[in-house]
Design an enzyme around this catalytic site. Structure first.
Site, PDB file in Angstrom:
ATOM      1  CG  ASN A 156       1.964   0.858   0.178  1.00  0.00           C
ATOM      2  OD1 ASN A 156       2.454  -0.266   0.125  1.00  0.00           O
ATOM      3  ND2 ASN A 156       2.676   1.922   0.499  1.00  0.00           N
ATOM      4  N   GLY A 232       6.704  -3.369   5.068  1.00  0.00           N
ATOM      5  CA  GLY A 232       5.527  -3.371   5.920  1.00  0.00           C
ATOM      6  C   GLY A 232       5.788  -2.647   7.221  1.00  0.00           C
ATOM      7  CB  SER A 233       3.923  -2.669  10.383  1.00  0.00           C
ATOM      8  OG  SER A 233       4.010  -3.997  10.867  1.00  0.00           O
ATOM      9  CD  GLU A 252       9.997   0.927   2.538  1.00  0.00           C
ATOM     10  OE1 GLU A 252       9.804   1.645   3.558  1.00  0.00           O
ATOM     11  OE2 GLU A 252       9.157   0.755   1.657  1.00  0.00           O
ATOM     12  CG  LEU A 253      10.798  -1.954   8.682  1.00  0.00           C
ATOM     13  CD1 LEU A 253      11.428  -2.196  10.053  1.00  0.00           C
ATOM     14  CD2 LEU A 253       9.898  -3.110   8.305  1.00  0.00           C
ATOM     15  CB  CYS A 286       6.751   3.882   2.678  1.00  0.00           C
ATOM     16  SG  CYS A 286       6.121   2.198   2.592  1.00  0.00           S
ATOM     17  CD  GLU A 380       4.060   4.305   8.089  1.00  0.00           C
ATOM     18  OE1 GLU A 380       4.621   4.539   6.994  1.00  0.00           O
ATOM     19  OE2 GLU A 380       4.061   3.185   8.622  1.00  0.00           O
TER      20      GLU A 380
END
Length: 477
Positions: A156, A232-233, A252-253, A286, A380
């Site tokens: 992204n 990511g996820s 960083e989720l 995010c 999300e």
């Protein structure tokens, strides 16, 4: 752009190397083939890690001013080719070109911060005589590079989120093995080309593409890699942490960021900002605004203005300067998002606008009165979908925001300073934005979450701390 994009190569040990197998990179918007991307096998990954491992002493011994100069030269080269960089992002990620250019500008700023932080890595002196038995000693701490950083990045923000890993790694004197997202490798290879021109030592940056199982798993488990930094996820992030052993891990989720609109707030002044936060880059951010909780006294006015503004957004080609909304990253993401909208409708929620799709373009969608257990609320969405619900008391609003497995950022608009301070205390998230949307980020601030939103912090100064380790030196007089 099309004429310059060809069969790509891995960047390993300062060389461009072909792969054994290739995969077509398809435009999410047009369906055209943009490039042929090499798919790494285990030997390719091993070569990249070995190159980074061999180069770590070179980077460790590189003076801070030289690391800073390399980053500064890179900034100059990226600035000169900023339009080209924006077009690459727009093509491979279907990011509207105006937004893509904004990402390039932020990427330049991020590497500038990295150049500055390279000169600010410092320790402290320790007063040993403060402890009994410590007399006659002096000491200090230093921060040293970890060694090899494995970086796994998402689609992204294919340049700026790479910058948040590569920039501080270089600033701190580490080497990097970078696996970019499968859909957005062109940005990473472009960055590698510029670092090569900027004089980065061979092996300091290695870019390798391929499947997560082949590339990602090897990076995470290889003992030569000292740290993994991943965006990511949550599912993948948890898997990384479980496999990484004693490596340092920054994750960083996900998020389903929320905004509170308190009573007494002038709705007309915040609508444009809120709509941008919900639908910028098709909601694939995010900290995209996904949940809005509005005080009952403001609810009707907010919904009316928000829906009216949403209906003015323009859909189309990401290379068109007028485009606000373009394609989601894949057809499967469109199918998932539409199914979540249908679930909400079937569960009694109201779709105030949107909900339809044309190819990979999903209409910006506003959902009212969605229950907290619906997917559009508790997961999300990563799509242009936002829900708006009303609350009666500010205590209820805090509970609604906190009723989430995520905790990245949250915002509140309020005219009451006491409420603002209380919100800062009560909201269980990594960042609280007072009188702004949760989608705010500048690249020098500490950024990260709690709960399933991850561990550790990015933002160059804070990432440098993550990518170094402290050593204590003690002299006995």
């Amino acid at each position: 752009m099309q004429a310059t994009i060809q069969k790509k190569k891995f960047y390993i040990d300062g060389e461009w190397r072909g792969g054994v197998s290739y995969k077509d990179l398809i435009s999410p918007y047009s369906g055209d083939v943009l490039a042929e991307i090499p798919m790494a096998n285990e030997a390719d990954v091993d070569s990249a890690i070995e190159a980074a491992y061999r180069a770590k002493r070179v980077m460790r011994n590189l003076p801070a001013h030289e690391r800073a100069s390399i980053l500064e030269r890179f900034v100059q080269k990226l600035s000169e080719r900023a339009d080209e960089a924006g077009e690459i992002i727009a093509l491979e990620a279907a990011k509207p070109i105006a937004t893509a250019k904004g990402e390039v500008a932020r990427t330049i700023a991020t590497y500038k911060f990295a150049a500055e932080e390279a000169k600010r890595i410092q320790g402290e002196t320790i007063p040993f005589d403060a402890a009994a038995g410590g007399e006659g000693r002096v000491g200090y701490t230093v921060r040293e590079p970890l060694g090899v950083i494995g970086a796994i990045t998402p689609f992204n923000f294919p340049m700026n989120l790479v910058a948040h890993k590569v920039g501080p790694a270089i600033a701190a004197g580490n080497t990097i093995v970078l696996k970019p997202a499968s859909q957005t490798p062109l940005s990473a290879y472009f960055i590698a080309e510029l670092f090569e021109e900027a004089g980065l030592p061979k092996g300091a940056l290695n870019v390798i593409t391929g499947s997560g199982k082949t590339v990602g798993d090897r990076i995470v488990t290889d003992e030569r890699v000292n740290m993994v930094t991943f965006t990511g996820s949550p599912a993948v992030g948890i898997g990384i942490r479980n496999k990484a052993g004693l490596k340092k891990v920054t994750l960083e989720l996900g998020s389903n960021s929320a905004l509170i609109v308190d009573e007494g707030v002038d709705v007309s002044e915040i609508i444009d900002r809120a709509v941008m936060g919900a639908f910028s880059y098709q909601g694939q951010v995010c900290i995209s605004l996904q949940r809005v909780y509005v005080h009952e006294s403001n609810y009707d006015a907010f919904v009316e203005a928000f829906v009216e503004k949403t209906k003015t957004l323009k859909y189309g080609n990401p290379l068109d300067e007028e485009t606000d909304i373009s394609a989601l990253i894949s057809g499967s993401d469109v199918e998932r998002a539409v199914s979540w909208i249908e679930e909400a409708k079937n569960g009694g929620a109201e779709v105030a606008t949107g909900g339809g799709s044309d190819g990979n373009v999903l209409e910006p969608t506003v959902i009212l009165n969605a229950a907290s257990d619906m997917k559009v609320s508790c997961q999300e969405v990563f799509a242009p979908i936002v829900l708006i619900n009303k609350f009666h008391s500010i205590e209820e609003a805090y509970d609604l925001v906190n009723d989430s497995p995520y905790g990245l950022q949250a915002g509140i608009y309020t005219e009451n300073v006491h409420t603002a301070l209380e919100a800062a205390d009560r909201l269980h998230v990594g960042g609280v934005l007072i009188n702004d949307i949760p989608t705010f980020r500048v690249d020098n601030m500490p950024y990260g979450g709690v709960k399933e939103s991850g561990t550790g912090r990015e933002g160059i100064k804070y990432a440098v701390e993550e990518m170094t380790e402290m050593k204590l030196v003690v002299f006995k007089k």
